[in-house]
Design a protein around this motif. Sequence first.
Motif, PDB file in Angstrom:
ATOM      1  N   SER A  13     -26.017  19.676 -51.621  1.00  0.00           N
ATOM      2  CA  SER A  13     -25.674  19.410 -50.310  1.00  0.00           C
ATOM      3  C   SER A  13     -24.513  18.220 -50.120  1.00  0.00           C
ATOM      4  O   SER A  13     -23.926  18.329 -48.958  1.00  0.00           O
ATOM      5  CB  SER A  13     -27.237  18.572 -50.098  1.00  0.00           C
ATOM      6  OG  SER A  13     -28.144  19.471 -50.076  1.00  0.00           O
ATOM      7  N   CYS A  29     -30.981  25.674 -38.615  1.00  0.00           N
ATOM      8  CA  CYS A  29     -30.111  24.684 -39.475  1.00  0.00           C
ATOM      9  C   CYS A  29     -28.552  24.861 -38.690  1.00  0.00           C
ATOM     10  O   CYS A  29     -28.043  23.987 -38.478  1.00  0.00           O
ATOM     11  CB  CYS A  29     -30.195  24.814 -40.727  1.00  0.00           C
ATOM     12  SG  CYS A  29     -31.643  24.331 -41.347  1.00  0.00           S
ATOM     13  N   MET A  40     -21.956  15.009 -42.019  1.00  0.00           N
ATOM     14  CA  MET A  40     -23.304  14.538 -42.471  1.00  0.00           C
ATOM     15  C   MET A  40     -24.533  15.317 -41.773  1.00  0.00           C
ATOM     16  O   MET A  40     -25.472  15.336 -42.417  1.00  0.00           O
ATOM     17  CB  MET A  40     -23.514  13.091 -41.746  1.00  0.00           C
ATOM     18  CG  MET A  40     -22.743  11.786 -42.415  1.00  0.00           C
ATOM     19  SD  MET A  40     -23.154  11.669 -43.982  1.00  0.00           S
ATOM     20  CE  MET A  40     -24.640  10.926 -43.799  1.00  0.00           C
ATOM     21  N   THR A  41     -24.072  15.863 -40.828  1.00  0.00           N
ATOM     22  CA  THR A  41     -25.115  17.001 -40.178  1.00  0.00           C
ATOM     23  C   THR A  41     -25.243  18.191 -41.142  1.00  0.00           C
ATOM     24  O   THR A  41     -26.286  18.749 -41.395  1.00  0.00           O
ATOM     25  CB  THR A  41     -24.652  17.498 -38.655  1.00  0.00           C
ATOM     26  OG1 THR A  41     -24.599  16.346 -38.133  1.00  0.00           O
ATOM     27  CG2 THR A  41     -25.739  18.419 -38.299  1.00  0.00           C
ATOM     28  N   ALA A 100     -27.358  17.137 -44.238  1.00  0.00           N
ATOM     29  CA  ALA A 100     -28.801  17.024 -43.864  1.00  0.00           C
ATOM     30  C   ALA A 100     -29.315  18.516 -43.710  1.00  0.00           C
ATOM     31  O   ALA A 100     -30.477  18.716 -44.214  1.00  0.00           O
ATOM     32  CB  ALA A 100     -29.141  16.246 -42.419  1.00  0.00           C
ATOM     33  N   CYS A 101     -28.657  19.369 -43.238  1.00  0.00           N
ATOM     34  CA  CYS A 101     -29.003  20.801 -42.895  1.00  0.00           C
ATOM     35  C   CYS A 101     -29.146  21.240 -44.335  1.00  0.00           C
ATOM     36  O   CYS A 101     -30.200  22.179 -44.815  1.00  0.00           O
ATOM     37  CB  CYS A 101     -28.198  21.496 -42.162  1.00  0.00           C
ATOM     38  SG  CYS A 101     -28.253  21.109 -40.317  1.00  0.00           S
ATOM     39  N   MET A 136     -29.663  19.818 -47.115  1.00  0.00           N
ATOM     40  CA  MET A 136     -31.015  19.219 -47.705  1.00  0.00           C
ATOM     41  C   MET A 136     -32.397  20.040 -47.459  1.00  0.00           C
ATOM     42  O   MET A 136     -33.087  20.189 -48.187  1.00  0.00           O
ATOM     43  CB  MET A 136     -31.173  17.698 -47.296  1.00  0.00           C
ATOM     44  CG  MET A 136     -30.014  16.954 -48.113  1.00  0.00           C
ATOM     45  SD  MET A 136     -30.290  16.663 -49.755  1.00  0.00           S
ATOM     46  CE  MET A 136     -31.802  15.450 -49.883  1.00  0.00           C
TER      47      MET A 136
END
Length: 273
Positions: A69, A158, A186-187, A190-191, A193
């Motif tokens: 990620s 996502c 960062m998005t 997170a997606c 993850m």
Amino acid sequence: MAPRRLFSVTNQELREDIKAASIEVIGTTVFLLLALGSIQSAKLSVVATQGAGVAEFGPHSLDHNIYISASAGVSLLASAWMFYRITGGLFNPAVSLALRLIGQISTIRLVLYFIAQLTGAIIASAIIRGVTPEPFLIKTKLGENINLVQGLFIEVFCTAILILAILMLAAEKSKLTPMAPIGISMTLFACHMFAVSFTGASLNPARSFGPSVVGGFGREHWIYWVGPLAGSCLSVLFYLWLKHTKYWRINPGQTATDPSESPEDPVKRIESD
């Protein structure tokens, strides 16, 4: 950039579109070479310790998923900041579709970007297969106990979140637009993850297409097209609603940098009451 008409294009515009698409091939290659190369590296480490079966099908450790990620997010951050002033740094047909739907790019550029992004993905995948040891482990696959419908909707949701970040941070211009690659990366992190254990976290048809061309197509490959493209359309619908309702009136001043626009001293306000 002003909205572009559907098919009307001058010779100069066509030359610029071809030039942009040519550079987008390079940008997509750079992004996916870094991102997919990191995945190959992580999975080869699993091969060495747990065997090829675990590396390909899991289950994978939390450290493994965090590494992949983070690699995806950092690879996008580096690549987008290199190329966003040239081509926009899209690297993803789902992003190209969203920008066409909001009128940011022309239909001709959309088609050329699709071709460029798929070409870059194939080049990056071929390089990885050529310069790293076997087995070739960067294809997207559904995780254990995840069915096609579940995988499809994970990709839809996502991708929609990722596209919304791109529309709000990059397409919508503000004082913070030059910093958009940070928020978008960062998005993506997170997606990943959320989705990496379930679908491989494609969110990008090119990311799945390139490795499949080089390593073979699986029966679930279609979800990595339908999911991201549907997610792109979903995000665009929400973005258009926000624009139509003039979202900037709801909470104005969020990009202000003048200290005088900060809240007044609460102690003085209490004393004045």
